[in-house]
Design an enzyme around this catalytic site. Structure first.
Site, PDB file in Angstrom:
ATOM      1  N   HIS A  80       0.833  -1.206   0.000  1.00 26.12           N
ATOM      2  CA  HIS A  80       0.000   0.000   0.000  1.00 26.12           C
ATOM      3  C   HIS A  80       0.869   1.258   0.000  1.00 26.12           C
ATOM      4  CE1 HIS A  80      -4.167  -1.550   1.513  1.00 26.12           C
ATOM      5  NE2 HIS A  80      -3.664  -2.310   0.554  1.00 26.12           N
ATOM      6  N   TYR A 208      -8.984   5.574   8.031  1.00 31.57           N
ATOM      7  CA  TYR A 208      -9.081   5.921   9.460  1.00 31.57           C
ATOM      8  C   TYR A 208     -10.099   7.060   9.546  1.00 31.57           C
ATOM      9  CZ  TYR A 208      -4.749   3.330  10.374  1.00 31.57           C
ATOM     10  OH  TYR A 208      -3.792   2.341  10.507  1.00 31.57           O
ATOM     11  N   PRO A 301      -3.616   0.023  19.093  1.00 32.28           N
ATOM     12  CA  PRO A 301      -3.393  -0.431  17.712  1.00 32.28           C
ATOM     13  C   PRO A 301      -3.598   0.652  16.652  1.00 32.28           C
ATOM     14  CG  PRO A 301      -5.474  -1.247  18.556  1.00 32.28           C
ATOM     15  CD  PRO A 301      -4.781  -0.582  19.699  1.00 32.28           C
ATOM     16  N   LYS A 305       1.637  -0.200  15.326  1.00 29.21           N
ATOM     17  CA  LYS A 305       3.050  -0.272  15.692  1.00 29.21           C
ATOM     18  C   LYS A 305       3.434  -1.553  16.419  1.00 29.21           C
ATOM     19  CE  LYS A 305       3.927   2.596  13.465  1.00 29.21           C
ATOM     20  NZ  LYS A 305       4.849   2.536  12.367  1.00 29.21           N
ATOM     21  N   TYR A 393       4.182   6.371  10.554  1.00 29.05           N
ATOM     22  CA  TYR A 393       3.321   5.240  10.172  1.00 29.05           C
ATOM     23  C   TYR A 393       4.097   4.202   9.355  1.00 29.05           C
ATOM     24  CZ  TYR A 393      -0.981   2.825   8.781  1.00 29.05           C
ATOM     25  OH  TYR A 393      -1.969   1.884   8.604  1.00 29.05           O
TER      26      TYR A 393
END
Ligand code: APR
Ligand code: PHB
Length: 399
Positions: A80, A208, A301, A305, A393
């Protein structure tokens, strides 16, 4: 280990825990010629079925490939280039390669664990399932011991070093005397309801979503299986959330004005409520006992990580143990805890930022909500702010 063979009594590195941290450490040590044994309390099916997150940083996939665990990952993993943030009925995509030159791979932790177990059962080192560590003694001696139960009997494994990879509920952490152990924790006033859906992913990348109804995460496992999460109150019973209610809520929270979303509403399975927690135990080493992964730290979560931190810890730990094995020098082991904790606290901060910016707390004021929207607007409107999120990220370079 051949069925019926007597459990080993001595090893250079005794590893407690057959999750990602313990299994990857065993693979790295085994390939470097360092003798080790993995003790896992559960059975193989349980370990391979535990639903966990599924985002691998580029550093993580590099390590897995380098130790021979990348073949199925490269075949089935979904690479991704970004994620989408949704808030105030708007959507903003973060372009990872443009911002950081890195990308992530969607590949469930269950699959990483299956790949590592298959490799270990095929060519070692010994991996004992149903072997529950009861205690670790002699941490401050040069022969620490793991006392464990296996096959209805109690055994002792005498080690050169002990790696505590036994997760948040393990025993290894207790090898650090209470007087020397510092634990930093934070709870959150909400949990996640996680489900698997026999339905194609809602979007081609992860979404998100901030919403005053609560946070939602639209993730995936394969092109035909979605992994979906909803913020719910702590103590929620999954039975109170029938499929239709979950789909309705996901649709309401992830709605944007520009792209109506009518998901394929496949059947939902693996419904579970996951509490959110931040926790760090310092130091990550006491004498000849070293902690790695969830045994030392827990992150909510939201920032994906957990697994990646475990990989970073054991990469540093394997390097230090191999150096000790080959040169006799403990200098890298002496720096293990400080080296790992720098990265751990960076990940804790990022995970806390993602969690508190995207979730709507039960007692949240309208002022708090405006602050969240201002933070999200800043990320959408500033390359610098977007790059800060993207760098964290996609993962900072391994130590
Ligand atoms: N003896 C032997 N094994 C034990 C004991 C014990 N006393 N206690 C726990 N274990 C095992 C657990 O059954 C589990 O398989 O240790 C393993 C720890 O694995 P994880 O909890 O997965 O932790 P870790 O390997 O550090 O991986 C971190 O896993 O839980 C997720 O979100 C977390 O993604 C992160 C990743
Ligand atoms: C998941 O796919 O399970 C997942 C992905 C990203 C997260 C958390 C969980 O931040």
């Amino acid at each position: 280990m051949p069925r019926g063979a007597a459990p080993p009594r001595e090893t250079a590195v005794g590893i407690i825990g057959g999750g990602p941290a313990g299994l990857l450490l065993a693979r790295l040590l085994h390939r470097a010629g360092v003798d080790c044994v993995v003790l896992e309390s559960r059975d193989r099916d349980y370990v391979e079925q535990r639903q966990r997150a599924g985002i691998l940083e580029q550093g993580t996939t590099d390590v897995l490939r380098a130790c021979g665990a990348g073949e199925r990952l490269d075949r089935e993993g979904l690479v991704h280039d970004g994620i989408e943030l949704r808030y105030d009925r708007r959507a903003h995509r973060l372009d990872f390669p443009a911002l950081t030159g890195r990308r992530v791979t969607v590949y469930a932790q269950t699959e990483v664990v299956k790949d590592l177990i298959a490799l270990q059962l095929a060519d070692g080192p010994p991996l004992l399932f149903g072997a529950r560590a009861l205690a670790v003694t002699g941490a401050d001696t040069d022969r620490p011991r793991i006392h464990y139960a296996h096959g209805g009997r109690e055994h002792t494994l005498t080690c050169g070093y002990v790696a505590g990879c036994d997760g948040f509920h393990g025993v290894a952490r207790q090898a650090v005397p209470e007087s020397a152990r510092r634990t930093y924790t934070r709870g959150y006033p909400y949990s996640w309801l996680g489900v698997l859906a026999d339905a194609p992913p809602a979007h081609d990348e992860l979404v998100y979503a901030h919403s005053e109804r609560g946070f939602a995460l639209l993730s995936m496992r394969t092109p035909t299986v979605s992994r979906l999460y909803l913020q719910v109150p702590n103590g929620t019973d999954p039975a109170d959330w029938p499929d239709e209610r979950i789909w309705d809520e996901l649709q309401a929270r992830a709605a944007v004005d520009t792209a109506p979303w009518n998901p394929v509403r496949g059947p939902l399975t693996a419904k579970a409520v996951l509490p959110l927690r931040s926790s760090v135990t310092e130091p990550m080493r006491w004498g000849r006992v070293l902690l790695a992964g969830d045994a030392a730290h827990i992150v909510p979560p939201t920032g994906a990580k957990g697994l990646n931190l475990a990989v970073a810890d054991v990469t540093v730990l394997a390097r230090a143990l191999v150096h000790r094995h080959r040169t006799g020098s403990a200098e890298l082991l002496d720096g293990y805890s400080a080296t790992c904790l720098r990265r751990v606290w960076r990940a804790e901060h990022f995970s806390h930022f993602m969690t508190t910016t995207l979730h709507t707390a039960p007692d949240q004021s309208p002022f708090d909500t405006r602050l969240q929207l201002a933070a999200l607007d800043r990320i959408a409107g500033s390359r610098h702010a977007a790059a800060e999120l993207a760098e964290n990220y996609t993962g900072l370079p391994l130590p």
